[in-house]
Write an enzyme that holds these catalytic residues in place. Structure first.
Site, mmCIF file in Angstrom:
data_model
loop_
_atom_site.group_PDB
_atom_site.id
_atom_site.type_symbol
_atom_site.label_atom_id
_atom_site.label_comp_id
_atom_site.label_asym_id
_atom_site.label_seq_id
_atom_site.Cartn_x
_atom_site.Cartn_y
_atom_site.Cartn_z
ATOM 1 N N GLU A 24 -11.082 4.436 6.833
ATOM 2 C CA GLU A 24 -9.889 5.074 7.417
ATOM 3 C C GLU A 24 -10.373 6.248 8.270
ATOM 4 O O GLU A 24 -10.249 7.413 7.905
ATOM 5 C CB GLU A 24 -8.921 5.545 6.327
ATOM 6 N N HIS A 65 0.848 -1.209 0.000
ATOM 7 C CA HIS A 65 0.000 0.000 0.000
ATOM 8 C C HIS A 65 0.876 1.249 0.000
ATOM 9 O O HIS A 65 1.490 1.590 1.008
ATOM 10 C CB HIS A 65 -0.926 0.013 1.213
ATOM 11 N N HIS A 101 -9.272 1.913 -0.010
ATOM 12 C CA HIS A 101 -9.133 2.605 1.257
ATOM 13 C C HIS A 101 -10.496 2.451 1.940
ATOM 14 O O HIS A 101 -11.500 2.942 1.419
ATOM 15 C CB HIS A 101 -8.849 4.085 1.034
ATOM 16 N N GLN A 106 -9.462 9.512 -5.049
ATOM 17 C CA GLN A 106 -9.167 10.188 -3.765
ATOM 18 C C GLN A 106 -10.306 11.086 -3.281
ATOM 19 O O GLN A 106 -10.622 11.115 -2.103
ATOM 20 C CB GLN A 106 -7.878 11.019 -3.922
ATOM 21 N N HIS A 117 1.581 5.379 -2.140
ATOM 22 C CA HIS A 117 1.092 6.442 -3.037
ATOM 23 C C HIS A 117 2.289 7.025 -3.791
ATOM 24 O O HIS A 117 2.884 8.012 -3.370
ATOM 25 C CB HIS A 117 0.346 7.526 -2.251
ATOM 26 N N ASP A 124 2.289 3.192 2.956
ATOM 27 C CA ASP A 124 1.335 4.246 2.622
ATOM 28 C C ASP A 124 2.000 5.505 2.079
ATOM 29 O O ASP A 124 1.700 5.919 0.971
ATOM 30 C CB ASP A 124 0.451 4.581 3.839
HETATM 31 ZN ZN LIG Z 1 -3.343 5.128 1.232
#
Ligand SMILES: [Zn+2]
Length: 431
Positions: free
Chosen positions: A213, A57, A210, A152, A59, A309
């Site tokens: 969260e 995971h 996701h 996102q 970005h 992440d």
């Molecule tokens: Zn993430």
């Protein structure tokens, strides 16, 4: 005859003094005392050899953008999302590629050769997707990069979010993402889970969302994700990333939820560095830890793998591409301090992640790809404790990175002149 033999290797499962024979980029033998000849030999001197690390995971489109166009003043998740929204219109393909390639250099030096990266699809220009597809191709000789189409700003909440995600998949992105807790309402969130699982089923793709969260114990999209996984026959191909709301949920509810997740064979991806940093921000004291229920999920047979992440981006000013740093934090946040726990934690940054990503021929058995890292540590406990030097990183049996061992020279009366940080100070094999 092997191309390379690594001699005197300790393995993560506790075996010591093992030789690894490599031919044509693959492990041809792994046993004590290989008698065959080799073109080249590396003496591991009883350091541990692990399969290369995996980050399930990440970005990659945001990495190394710290300070652009400004810093995250509050350091919160929501300001991070807002800040990314400010940066996004300014992104260029060239700059995205340059930062991602620089990060991949760090990753290789840390023995990290497999990465699943979410790619933001919220900006209809999809410059992030174009850039990451090019990065994937350019790093393919040394890093296996999987891409997730990640809305996102919300699949339904963002303008043209539905269309942009479909276009990203058409362009060749590998995995269907989502962010149900960020949609406008619980109902929209649940509807997005259904729609995205349907797309994955139709296209034959995996899912990685996701999911929940948040610290809100009523954020229950993982329940919908598990149910839709079963309904669409996607068992084993769906990952729930973060799942931090499970930390705060009612225990009775969780006693029903975890078996449902097990039935759906959900792959669970906590991100310990980011979860401990960003969750619990509305709490005074006591303050929640905000990581999902790792021990309970593992005990129920769910496949749990830890992700990094973020690395130097709008959400997190730290990070170093080091999965052992992630494991070290997981041990603390999850209170995974039992004797057996270290093994489970190490599996969560190696073999469990391989299962999450659907990697073939990963591991330390005959026939696996020789994608390996030699650590300046003797065993799993020392590897997690010290986050030691990656003495050598091998891709397909070829060394692609070397790091000098860490040692300190001392000037102390009656004491040794050197500390070798890779030797377990309590082990009987220490020199
Ligand atoms: Zn993430």
């Amino acid at each position: 005859m092997f191309d390379l033999i690594i001699r005197n290797a300790n393995l993560p499962d506790g075996r010591k003094g093992i030789d690894i024979g490599i031919a044509n980029g693959k492990i041809g033998a792994i046993e004590a005392g290989i008698s065959a000849e080799a073109g080249e030999t590396i003496d591991a001197t009883n350091r541990m050899v692990s399969p290369a690390f995996i980050d399930p995971h990440f970005h990659m489109d945001a990495t190394l953008s710290l300070g652009l166009p400004r810093m995250n003043v509050s350091g919160t998740l929501l300001e991070g999302i807002a800040l990314w929204g400010e940066l996004r219109p300014l992104l260029t393909k060239e700059a995205l590629i340059e930062r991602a390639l620089a990060y991949c250099d760090y990753a290789v030096s840390q023995g990290l050769l497999f990465i699943r990266s979410h790619v933001d699809t919220s900006d209809p220009r999809l410059v992030t997707v174009e850039a990451m597809l090019e990065v994937k191709e350019r790093v393919a000789p040394y890093i296996d990069l999987q891409l997730v189409a990640f809305p996102q700003d919300g699949y339904y909440r963002a303008k043209d979010g539905v269309k942009s995600l479909e276009r990203a998949l058409d362009m060749g992105v590998d995995v269907v993402g989502g962010i149900p807790h960020f949609e406008r309402t619980m109902q929209d969130g649940a509807a997005s889970v259904e729609a995205l699982c349907r797309i994955a089923a139709e296209r034959g793709l995996p899912v990685d969302m996701h999911c929940d969260e948040t610290d809100d114990p009523m954020s229950r999209h993982i329940e919908t994700l598990a149910a839709e996984t079963i309904r669409f026959g996607l068992q084993g191909r769906v990952a729930g990333s973060h799942l931090t709301s499970m930390h705060s949920m009612d225990n009775y509810y969780v006693s029903k939820l975890i078996p449902l997740m097990a039935e759906a064979e959900i792959n669970v991806i906590p991100n310990p560095l980011i979860n401990i940093m960003l969750q619990g921000r509305h709490d005074t004291y006591p303050k929640r830890r905000g990581m999902t229920r790792v021990r309970e999920l593992m005990a129920a047979g769910l496949n749990v793998s830890f992700g990094q992440d973020c690395c130097m981006d709008p959400w997190y000013s730290m990070g170093s591409g080091d999965m052992l740093e992630v494991a070290h934090m997981a041990v603390h946040v999850g209170q995974l301090s039992g004797v057996e726990d270290k093994q489970r934690v190490f599996e969560a940054i190696t073999t469990n992640s391989a299962k999450t990503l659907g990697l073939k021929d990963y591991g330390l058995t005959v026939g696996c790809n020789a994608d390996l890292v030699i650590l300046q540590a003797e065993d799993v406990l020392e590897a997690i404790r010290l986050k030691p030097a990656r003495l050598a990183v091998l891709k397909g049996g070829k060394v692609i990175s070397r790091t000098a061992p860490k040692e300190s020279e001392l000037s102390l009366p009656g004491r040794p002149a050197k500390i070798d940080f890779g030797r377990n100070p309590t082990s009987s094999t220490a020199e």
